[in-house]
Scaffold this motif. Structure first.
Motif, PDB file in Angstrom:
ATOM      1  N   LEU A  51      -4.071   4.590  15.236  1.00  0.00           N
ATOM      2  CA  LEU A  51      -3.477   3.502  14.458  1.00  0.00           C
ATOM      3  C   LEU A  51      -4.399   2.289  14.444  1.00  0.00           C
ATOM      4  CD1 LEU A  51      -1.116   2.441  12.803  1.00  0.00           C
ATOM      5  CD2 LEU A  51       0.007   1.783  14.942  1.00  0.00           C
ATOM      6  N   GLU A  55      -6.080   0.560  11.190  1.00  0.00           N
ATOM      7  CA  GLU A  55      -5.973  -0.862  10.877  1.00  0.00           C
ATOM      8  C   GLU A  55      -7.351  -1.507  10.727  1.00  0.00           C
ATOM      9  OE1 GLU A  55      -3.393  -2.042  14.069  1.00  0.00           O
ATOM     10  OE2 GLU A  55      -1.595  -1.489  12.940  1.00  0.00           O
ATOM     11  N   SER A  58      -8.637  -0.731   7.392  1.00  0.00           N
ATOM     12  CA  SER A  58      -7.959  -1.558   6.387  1.00  0.00           C
ATOM     13  C   SER A  58      -8.691  -2.880   6.180  1.00  0.00           C
ATOM     14  CB  SER A  58      -6.509  -1.838   6.802  1.00  0.00           C
ATOM     15  OG  SER A  58      -5.760  -0.655   6.814  1.00  0.00           O
ATOM     16  N   SER A 149       0.315  -0.822   4.431  1.00  0.00           N
ATOM     17  CA  SER A 149       1.125  -1.638   5.338  1.00  0.00           C
ATOM     18  C   SER A 149       2.398  -0.895   5.746  1.00  0.00           C
ATOM     19  CB  SER A 149       1.469  -2.960   4.655  1.00  0.00           C
ATOM     20  OG  SER A 149       2.282  -3.738   5.481  1.00  0.00           O
ATOM     21  N   SER A 152       1.429   1.772   8.273  1.00  0.00           N
ATOM     22  CA  SER A 152       1.129   1.166   9.572  1.00  0.00           C
ATOM     23  C   SER A 152       2.405   0.754  10.297  1.00  0.00           C
ATOM     24  CB  SER A 152       0.214  -0.044   9.367  1.00  0.00           C
ATOM     25  OG  SER A 152      -0.147  -0.599  10.593  1.00  0.00           O
ATOM     26  N   GLN A 153       3.330   0.156   9.590  1.00  0.00           N
ATOM     27  CA  GLN A 153       4.586  -0.282  10.200  1.00  0.00           C
ATOM     28  C   GLN A 153       5.428   0.905  10.653  1.00  0.00           C
ATOM     29  OE1 GLN A 153       6.393  -2.807   7.261  1.00  0.00           O
ATOM     30  NE2 GLN A 153       5.015  -4.509   7.688  1.00  0.00           N
ATOM     31  N   SER A 163       4.667  -4.141  14.665  1.00  0.00           N
ATOM     32  CA  SER A 163       3.428  -4.503  13.999  1.00  0.00           C
ATOM     33  C   SER A 163       3.563  -5.839  13.338  1.00  0.00           C
ATOM     34  CB  SER A 163       3.069  -3.387  13.088  1.00  0.00           C
ATOM     35  OG  SER A 163       2.934  -3.470  11.841  1.00  0.00           O
TER      36      SER A 163
END
Length: 163
Positions: A51, A55, A58, A149, A152-153, A163
């Motif tokens: 993760l 990120e 990103s 997003s 990721s959350q 997050s």
């Protein structure tokens, strides 16, 4: 008297045998529990590392997007900006795919949606050649950021993190 000694010896042996079996059972239970806990912790650490890599990738997407917009606005040749953006999108796809074996079935849909948004964004980025087409690019970029997003959350929430 011989009968009493034999009886005491038999009861003592029986108690010792029960104690040995109970101890063995507790040891096996402890070993299995330790293994399960250790495996679970390793899986969570691996998912957290993936993760974090996702990120970080990103952030590279934002940088490549900014370079693309700058080149577009300045009327520069977009070849280098497109190539850089495509490379970042590919890395981002790989980072998202690396999360797939470590997430729930429900989260796999977030990954699939994100990868599709990356593909769409790459196609739009390849077709935009003038500032007048920027709206189409911005919408595709926005969708990519939003789906990333959400992914990721979702992964962070299932990993017990915020997050």
């Amino acid at each position: 008297m011989a009968d009493d000694t034999d009886k005491k010896f038999t009861i003592t042996n029986w108690i010792a045998t029960v104690a040995i079996v109970a101890s063995l059972g507790a040891s096996i239970f402890s070993a299995v529990l330790s293994y399960i806990t250790s495996t679970s912790v390793q899986m969570m650490q691996s998912r957290d590392a993936d993760l974090k890599a996702f990120e970080e990738a990103s952030k590279q997407l934002q940088e490549a997007g900014a370079a693309y917009v700058s080149a577009l606005n300045k009327g520069q040749d977009l070849t280098n900006a497109r190539d850089r953006l495509s490379a970042v999108l590919a890395r981002q796809s790989i980072a998202a795919l690396s999360l797939k074996p470590k997430v729930s079935k429900a989260d796999e849909q977030y990954i699939d949606d994100y990868i599709q948004a990356l593909r769409d964004f790459n196609s739009v980025s390849r077709s935009v050649s003038r500032p007048a087409d920027f709206k189409m690019w911005a919408e595709a970029y926005g969708k990519t950021v939003d789906t990333g997003s959400s992914l990721s959350q979702a992964v962070a929430a299932n990993a017990g993190r915020r997050s």
